[in-house]
Structure formats: C-alpha cells, structure tokens
Design an enzyme around this catalytic site. Structure first.
Site, PDB file in Angstrom:
ATOM      1  CG  ASP A 136      -0.995  64.117  77.977  1.00 55.26           C
ATOM      2  OD1 ASP A 136      -0.987  63.720  79.153  1.00 55.26           O
ATOM      3  OD2 ASP A 136      -1.619  65.133  77.612  1.00 55.26           O
ATOM      4  CG  ASP A 201      -3.106  68.966  83.503  1.00 55.39           C
ATOM      5  OD1 ASP A 201      -2.496  67.888  83.563  1.00 55.39           O
ATOM      6  OD2 ASP A 201      -3.633  69.396  82.463  1.00 55.39           O
TER       7      ASP A 201
HETATM    8  C1  GAL Z   1      -2.865  66.931  79.899  1.00 54.58           C
HETATM    9  C2  GAL Z   1      -1.463  67.304  80.308  1.00 54.58           C
HETATM   10  C3  GAL Z   1      -1.297  68.799  80.081  1.00 54.58           C
HETATM   11  C4  GAL Z   1      -1.533  69.110  78.616  1.00 54.58           C
HETATM   12  C5  GAL Z   1      -2.879  68.582  78.161  1.00 54.58           C
HETATM   13  C6  GAL Z   1      -3.039  68.702  76.649  1.00 54.58           C
HETATM   14  O1  GAL Z   1      -3.042  65.569  80.081  1.00 54.58           O
HETATM   15  O2  GAL Z   1      -1.254  66.962  81.644  1.00 54.58           O
HETATM   16  O3  GAL Z   1      -0.014  69.209  80.476  1.00 54.58           O
HETATM   17  O4  GAL Z   1      -0.502  68.558  77.836  1.00 54.58           O
HETATM   18  O5  GAL Z   1      -3.060  67.238  78.520  1.00 54.58           O
HETATM   19  O6  GAL Z   1      -4.240  68.202  76.207  1.00 54.58           O
END
Ligand code: GAL
Length: 382
Positions: A136, A201
C-alpha cells in the site's frame, strides 16, 4: 499475442490474478476464523475451482508493533495459530495466501509497515508461505492519513526494494502495488510488479464504479500477460449495489482484463451473487490468454456506451453494452466501432444463449445502471 516462453514475471500472473480480499467487507476486523471460513466457502461454492485462488489478508492482521527481532507479527488475539499455520491451511485446500503491507512506516490503519524493512519482511512472508503481497501507499501523507511520514521522494525505490526482496527469497510471490495510480505507475509498475492500482479506493457505489471505469481509458497499452492495471477489488454482492449494478461492474472488470479479487462476504453470499462471480463465460473473457485490455468504442459523453475487447483468435470480441442511466435503454454498437466486418455469431454471456447472426450493427436493451455482455465470433477483422 506473443507465443514465446513466459518470462518469470509473466509466469507469476499470465492472466489477471483471481481471489478474495478481506478489505471491502471487513476492514480491519479480521481474524483466523473469518479467513478459514472464507477459505471453506471459496472451495465449497465452486469459486476456487472457477479460478479464485488467492485468499488475501488486507490491513489489520498485524500486531501493533514489531517483535524483538524487528519482525512483523500477527495480532495474537485474532490470529492465535500464527500465519505460517494459516498459510499451510490455505495451501492444503489448494488455495494461495496473500498478505498486505505498506511502503511507508505505517499502514493506512496505523500498523507497522515495511519502510526500511523490505528485505526482512519479504523473507518473513516467504517463510510463512505467502504467495501474494499487496504493498500500500500509506505511511502516510497528512492529507490522506493520520500518519505524518510519506516517503514521497523515494517511494519507487522502496517498491523496488520490496520487489527485489521478494525475488531474492526464491519463492514465486506476486507483487501488487497499491499507490493509487500516483507517478503514472502503469509506466513502470511492470518492471517490478505484476499488478498496480490505477486509482484511489473503490466503494459499493455505482457512481464510484463509473468514475473508476472512466479512469481506465488510455491505460490499455500498459496491460498484458504478467502486467495488469488494477481498477481495485470487486464490490460484487456488496450492499447497496444492486444485482444489475454488480453484474455490470463484473462485466466491465472482465472487459478491462482486471484482476478479480472478490470483496464480498463469501460465507453468506446469495445464489445470484455467486452466479455473477462464477459465470464461466465472463471469466473466460477476463482470463483470455491474449491479455488485451478492452476499451470504450463509443462517445464518452453518452450514458449509453459500448466497450470492446479483442480476444485471442481473429474476429473474436467481447462487448459490453453499458447503460449508465437509470431507466432501461437500447444500446447500440456498429461493426466499424469493433473493427469488424461481415456476419458475426453473437452470444449473450449472462443469459448464456446464442442470439444468432448479426451483420453491421447490433442494438439491445440494457437495464438501468446495468449492462449486456456479449461475445462475437466469426466476423472478419478490418
Ligand atoms: C488503502 C487501499 C485499500 C486498503 C486500505 C487498507 O490505501 O487502497 O485497498 O488496502 O488502504 O487500509
């Protein structure tokens, strides 16, 4: 399509990865029971046999700090058996084990992440039998996250360090970059990873899914066997998306050659949701060996759109007729838009029936916030 021997990177993901991830339905509320029950549901529902192999723990598996050796460790209360045992269990069921970390010092949920520990974490993941790592982008920038460290000046080198770390374990491990499309990741992601997120997201909203869809235009040429644009995990079967919206979302992800990582609660999915995720003819489009990403072939300003994907074999096309408006409407596509001429056999992939031969154009009614998905064969390339 190149028929040469697959490079090692291609061999890791010759077609878009398929599986399940905990994030969309469970957020950080994950534990061993959930993962084991989900693995059972994957196998018993037939989804594993249909190709959904990766079981991915997203953010929230970690203990709040590293151990005395600097190793990441799972939260003991929620993962009492440890992750090696969990990985072994998944493998014993014919599944693969995915895990999550972040490029900064903290994950988006504030758990320890991999900045400066890439090699150590990669070898720990390999010891646990991990087959897939999602890396991430948190760490994190103050305007996105609560944590004030963002390795913005060297995130590419940190991702590269994780990639090298994974490679040097000798274990084949898919690397999924999750830097939300920053730095035109599609231009360099394929050098170090097998897939990369192209946007921020997803959430279960028609509007959001349409926004992500629009952002995929122009990225087609960066996609191919072993290197996939990732428009994010699926919201199929996640409320408040309707069944038609879920079906359209899935049709579009298949046309895009997107990774198919289910995000719904598999333990309680309806037969209709299962029928969407498991439709073999739609899955065959997603997994088409040519690995070409589909594209919009109609007016981008119209709510009635035709998306087309070239499949292996001359004259083979997958087509999605998308109705972005609320009421049912007819959606049309013509052969020149598809680069075809002459008669084509048309099959409806959701109704699972042949619609007969069409020549020159095709117009079908699509439900509001919905889509029809077709496969055309037998016409000539032009
Ligand atoms: C975001 C990511 C999501 C999920 C989330 C977890 O940055 O895009 O898919 O993994 O973090 O905290």
């Amino acid at each position: 399509m190149s028929e040469g021997p697959a490079s090692p990177a291609q061999a890791l993901a010759p077609t878009p990865p398929m599986g399940w991830s905990s994030w969309n339905s469970f957020g950080r509320r994950i534990d061993e029971r959930l993962i084991r029950d989900t693995a059972d549901a994957l196998v018993e529902s037939g989804l594993a046999a249909a190709g959904y192999r990766y079981v991915n723990l997203d953010d929230g598996w970690q203990a709040p700090s590293r151990d005395a050796f600097g190793d990441l460790r799972p939260d003991e209360g929620r993962f009492p058996g440890g992750l090696k045992a969990l990985g072994d269990h998944l493998h014993s069921k014919g599944l693969k084990f995915g895990i999550y970390t972040s490029v900064g010092r903290k994950t988006c949920e504030g758990f320890p992440a991999s900045y400066g520990f890439e090699e150590q974490d990669a070898s720990l993941f390999a010891e646990w039998g991990v087959d897939y790592v999602k890396d991430d982008f948190c760490g994190g920038p103050p305007f996105w996250c609560r944590y004030n460290f963002w390795p913005w000046w060297d995130y590419r080198s940190r991702y590269t360090a994780m990639s090298r770390g994974l490679r040097s374990t000798g274990r084949p491990i898919v690397l999924s970059l999750c830097n939300w499309g920053f730095g035109r990741v599609w231009e360099w992601g394929g050098e170090i990873a097998q897939l990369w997120r192209t946007t921020f997201d997803i959430w279960p909203s028609w509007r959001r899914i349409m926004g992500i869809l629009d952002a995929q235009r122009g990225l087609e040429r960066f996609c191919g066997p072993g290197r996939w644009n990732d428009p994010d995990m699926l919201e199929v079967g996640v409320a408040p998306l309707t069944l038609e919206e879920s079906r359209a979302h899935f049709s579009l992800w298949a046309i895009l050659a997107a990774p198919l990582i289910a995000g719904n609660d598999l333990r309680s999915m309806s037969p209709e949701t299962l029928a969407i995720l498991a439709n073999p003819e739609v899955l065959a489009v997603d997994q088409d060996p040519a690995g070409l990403q589909g594209t919009l072939v109609s007016d981008p300003r119209s709510p009635l759109q035709a998306w087309s994907r070239r499949l292996h074999g001359p004259g083979e096309r997958a087509v999605v007729l998308l109705n972005r408006s609320k009421a049912a409407r007819s959606v049309e596509v013509s052969w020149p838009q598809l680069g075809l001429r002459g008669p084509a056999r048309v099959r409806d992939l959701w109704r699972r029936e042949d619609l007969g031969a069409f020549d020159g154009r095709l117009s079908l009614e699509a439900p509001g916030h919905g889509a029809r998905m077709l496969r055309l064969s037998g016409a000539q390339e032009c």
